[in-house]
Write a protein that holds these residues in place. Structure first.
Motif, PDB file in Angstrom:
ATOM      1  N   MET A 106      34.885  39.889  19.838  1.00  0.00           N
ATOM      2  CA  MET A 106      33.961  41.021  19.906  1.00  0.00           C
ATOM      3  C   MET A 106      34.724  42.339  20.000  1.00  0.00           C
ATOM      4  O   MET A 106      35.728  42.433  20.693  1.00  0.00           O
ATOM      5  CB  MET A 106      33.041  40.908  21.121  1.00  0.00           C
ATOM      6  CG  MET A 106      32.085  39.741  21.100  1.00  0.00           C
ATOM      7  SD  MET A 106      30.896  39.864  22.475  1.00  0.00           S
ATOM      8  CE  MET A 106      29.854  41.203  21.902  1.00  0.00           C
ATOM      9  N   ARG A 107      34.225  43.330  19.297  1.00  0.00           N
ATOM     10  CA  ARG A 107      34.718  44.703  19.457  1.00  0.00           C
ATOM     11  C   ARG A 107      33.684  45.446  20.290  1.00  0.00           C
ATOM     12  O   ARG A 107      32.550  45.636  19.859  1.00  0.00           O
ATOM     13  CB  ARG A 107      34.896  45.390  18.107  1.00  0.00           C
ATOM     14  CG  ARG A 107      36.046  44.836  17.274  1.00  0.00           C
ATOM     15  CD  ARG A 107      36.185  45.664  16.017  1.00  0.00           C
ATOM     16  NE  ARG A 107      37.207  45.113  15.153  1.00  0.00           N
ATOM     17  CZ  ARG A 107      37.064  44.915  13.851  1.00  0.00           C
ATOM     18  NH1 ARG A 107      35.915  45.227  13.266  1.00  0.00           N
ATOM     19  NH2 ARG A 107      38.053  44.436  13.131  1.00  0.00           N
ATOM     20  N   VAL A 108      34.098  45.867  21.490  1.00  0.00           N
ATOM     21  CA  VAL A 108      33.159  46.455  22.447  1.00  0.00           C
ATOM     22  C   VAL A 108      33.537  47.896  22.734  1.00  0.00           C
ATOM     23  O   VAL A 108      34.700  48.203  23.043  1.00  0.00           O
ATOM     24  CB  VAL A 108      33.128  45.632  23.751  1.00  0.00           C
ATOM     25  CG1 VAL A 108      32.259  46.313  24.798  1.00  0.00           C
ATOM     26  CG2 VAL A 108      32.621  44.220  23.467  1.00  0.00           C
ATOM     27  N   LEU A 109      32.545  48.765  22.639  1.00  0.00           N
ATOM     28  CA  LEU A 109      32.702  50.167  23.027  1.00  0.00           C
ATOM     29  C   LEU A 109      32.399  50.291  24.511  1.00  0.00           C
ATOM     30  O   LEU A 109      31.345  49.847  24.973  1.00  0.00           O
ATOM     31  CB  LEU A 109      31.743  51.041  22.224  1.00  0.00           C
ATOM     32  CG  LEU A 109      31.755  52.542  22.543  1.00  0.00           C
ATOM     33  CD1 LEU A 109      33.013  53.190  21.990  1.00  0.00           C
ATOM     34  CD2 LEU A 109      30.509  53.218  21.984  1.00  0.00           C
ATOM     35  N   GLY A 110      33.322  50.879  25.273  1.00  0.00           N
ATOM     36  CA  GLY A 110      33.119  51.082  26.702  1.00  0.00           C
ATOM     37  C   GLY A 110      32.883  52.549  27.005  1.00  0.00           C
ATOM     38  O   GLY A 110      33.587  53.416  26.482  1.00  0.00           O
ATOM     39  N   ILE A 111      31.906  52.824  27.864  1.00  0.00           N
ATOM     40  CA  ILE A 111      31.528  54.193  28.228  1.00  0.00           C
ATOM     41  C   ILE A 111      31.547  54.336  29.747  1.00  0.00           C
ATOM     42  O   ILE A 111      30.891  53.571  30.451  1.00  0.00           O
ATOM     43  CB  ILE A 111      30.125  54.538  27.686  1.00  0.00           C
ATOM     44  CG1 ILE A 111      30.135  54.580  26.158  1.00  0.00           C
ATOM     45  CG2 ILE A 111      29.631  55.866  28.258  1.00  0.00           C
ATOM     46  CD1 ILE A 111      28.755  54.755  25.546  1.00  0.00           C
ATOM     47  N   GLU A 112      32.301  55.298  30.240  1.00  0.00           N
ATOM     48  CA  GLU A 112      32.406  55.564  31.681  1.00  0.00           C
ATOM     49  C   GLU A 112      31.954  56.989  31.979  1.00  0.00           C
ATOM     50  O   GLU A 112      32.547  57.957  31.498  1.00  0.00           O
ATOM     51  CB  GLU A 112      33.850  55.358  32.141  1.00  0.00           C
ATOM     52  CG  GLU A 112      34.263  56.077  33.399  1.00  0.00           C
ATOM     53  CD  GLU A 112      33.469  55.712  34.637  1.00  0.00           C
ATOM     54  OE1 GLU A 112      32.886  54.616  34.695  1.00  0.00           O
ATOM     55  OE2 GLU A 112      33.435  56.547  35.557  1.00  0.00           O
ATOM     56  N   THR A 113      30.867  57.120  32.771  1.00  0.00           N
ATOM     57  CA  THR A 113      30.367  58.436  33.161  1.00  0.00           C
ATOM     58  C   THR A 113      29.877  58.414  34.610  1.00  0.00           C
ATOM     59  O   THR A 113      28.857  59.019  34.928  1.00  0.00           O
ATOM     60  CB  THR A 113      29.198  58.897  32.259  1.00  0.00           C
ATOM     61  OG1 THR A 113      28.110  57.963  32.391  1.00  0.00           O
ATOM     62  CG2 THR A 113      29.598  58.999  30.812  1.00  0.00           C
ATOM     63  N   SER A 114      30.590  57.746  35.493  1.00  0.00           N
ATOM     64  CA  SER A 114      30.069  57.562  36.852  1.00  0.00           C
ATOM     65  C   SER A 114      30.201  58.805  37.718  1.00  0.00           C
ATOM     66  O   SER A 114      29.437  58.977  38.666  1.00  0.00           O
ATOM     67  CB  SER A 114      30.768  56.389  37.536  1.00  0.00           C
ATOM     68  OG  SER A 114      32.138  56.676  37.727  1.00  0.00           O
ATOM     69  N   CYS A 115      31.169  59.670  37.399  1.00  0.00           N
ATOM     70  CA  CYS A 115      31.390  60.824  38.271  1.00  0.00           C
ATOM     71  C   CYS A 115      31.826  62.042  37.458  1.00  0.00           C
ATOM     72  O   CYS A 115      31.017  62.654  36.784  1.00  0.00           O
ATOM     73  CB  CYS A 115      32.414  60.465  39.342  1.00  0.00           C
ATOM     74  SG  CYS A 115      32.565  61.711  40.653  1.00  0.00           S
ATOM     75  N   ASP A 116      33.113  62.367  37.499  1.00  0.00           N
ATOM     76  CA  ASP A 116      33.572  63.621  36.896  1.00  0.00           C
ATOM     77  C   ASP A 116      34.563  63.416  35.755  1.00  0.00           C
ATOM     78  O   ASP A 116      35.303  64.330  35.408  1.00  0.00           O
ATOM     79  CB  ASP A 116      34.187  64.520  37.963  1.00  0.00           C
ATOM     80  CG  ASP A 116      35.383  63.888  38.658  1.00  0.00           C
ATOM     81  OD1 ASP A 116      35.585  62.666  38.516  1.00  0.00           O
ATOM     82  OD2 ASP A 116      36.114  64.617  39.362  1.00  0.00           O
TER      83      ASP A 116
END
Length: 352
Positions: free
Chosen positions: A1-11
């Protein structure tokens, strides 16, 4: 699998693509990070509304950036993972809404993952990745935890901070010393000029059994010391550096003492240290000494993956999506408080 990861938990806005056809660092096809640090520094800490707005502005351009770096189109993605918590609810919603919107348009699965599981498994992105089981010390801005890790989703909380986390204590100490936000790197830089023999600060909760942490007393001791020095007219530049050194050494020693106890209690010989505070050089040096005494080994993510990033979210999401986990259609997750030990093992063909 090719997975896009998105991180927006804080700053920090983090985006990455991980391919499960490879392992370790080879599976990471591309990653990009935008830090809001300069914007929040003017306020001495993170302003949630400003953080959410900036994620909205920066997220999609970063997605296009990592796709171009990996030489892929959106249609080449097999899944999307995003940070569902813990974190600032507005910031989490930006990532969740973007991930669900893209996944629906592309007709691919999407999954909200745990921010701290990302930190815990970030060393798996390295060529020299730890094998299970191991002890993990998670030391990020808002969390200080010791965890026994049997496998992905098999976590037992051994100890945690009962008040301020280590990262929060660094930020507050920095403010007392008139240093910029975020505090950790600035306190460490000033501490390099300090005399390690001039002052000794308490190592909180190390005089009693157990693996919990407390840094509020150390914070108060630092404030009292600075006020006393200032009242005597003795708070010059060198003294500020000496206070920073005493504070940093107290935090490092406290964390390492608890790590030593956790290794002894579990009988394990591997320890992972992750999260923003794990980049502290003095902490790493002290932990290396303890590991050498016990014939143990410490593992860390590379420097840019110690702080919040999309790569760790892409990795965790890839493992769980590959096992069949996914969000139910239209069910975005944004969970500001989410205990790590409530996670479960990846289970095939089940929605989260």
């Amino acid at each position: 699998m090719r997975v896009l990861g998105i991180e927006t938990s804080c700053d920090e806005t983090g985006v990455a693509i991980y391919d499960t056809a490879y392992s370790g660092g080879k599976g990471l096809l591309a990653d990009a990070l935008y830090s809001q640090m300069d914007m929040h520094a003017d306020y001495g800490g993170v302003v949630p509304e400003l953080a959410s707005r900036d994620h909205t502005r920066k997220l999609l351009p970063l997605v296009e950036e990592v796709l171009a770096e990996a030489g892929l189109t959106r249609q080449a993605l097999d899944g999307i993972a995003y940070t569902a918590g813990p974190g600032l609810v507005g910031a989490l919603m930006v990532g969740a809404a973007t991930a669900h919107g893209m996944a629906r348009a592309l007709d691919i699965p999407v999954l909200g993952v745990h921010h701290m599981e990302g930190h815990l498994l970030a060393p798996m992105l390295e060529d020299d990745a730890p094998e299970f089981p191991f002890v993990a010390l998670l030391v990020s801005g808002g969390h200080t935890q010791l965890v026994s890790v049997e496998g992905i989703g098999r976590y037992q909380l051994l100890g945690e901070s009962v008040d301020d986390a280590a990262g929060e204590a660094f930020d507050k100490a920095a403010k007392m010393l008139d240093l910029p936000y975020p505090g950790g790197p600035h306190v460490a830089r000033l501490a390099e000029q300090g005399d390690p023999k001039r002052m000794r600060f308490p190592r909180p909760m190390t005089d009693r059994p157990g693996l919990d942490f407390s840094f509020s007393g150390l914070k108060t001791h630092t404030l009292t010391t600075l006020r006393e020095l200032q009242s005597k007219g003795a708070l010059d530049g060198q003294t500020r550096a000496d206070v920073a050194r005493a504070f940093e050494e107290a935090v490092a020693d406290t964390l390492v003492i608890k790590c030593r106890r956790a290794l002894d209690q579990t009988g394990l010989k591997r320890i992972v240290m992750a999260g923003g505070v794990s980049a502290n050089i003095r902490l790493r040096e002290r932990l290396a000494v303890e590991c050498e005494k016990r014939n143990a080994k410490a593992y860390y993510p590379r420097g840019r993956f110690c702080t919040d990033n999309g790569a760790m979210i892409a990795y965790v999401g890839a493992q769980r999506l590959a096992a069949g986990e996914c969000d139910a259609p239209g069910q975005m997750q944004a969970t500001p408080r989410w205990p790590l030990d409530r996670l479960r093992e990846p289970s095939a063909c089940k929605t989260a």
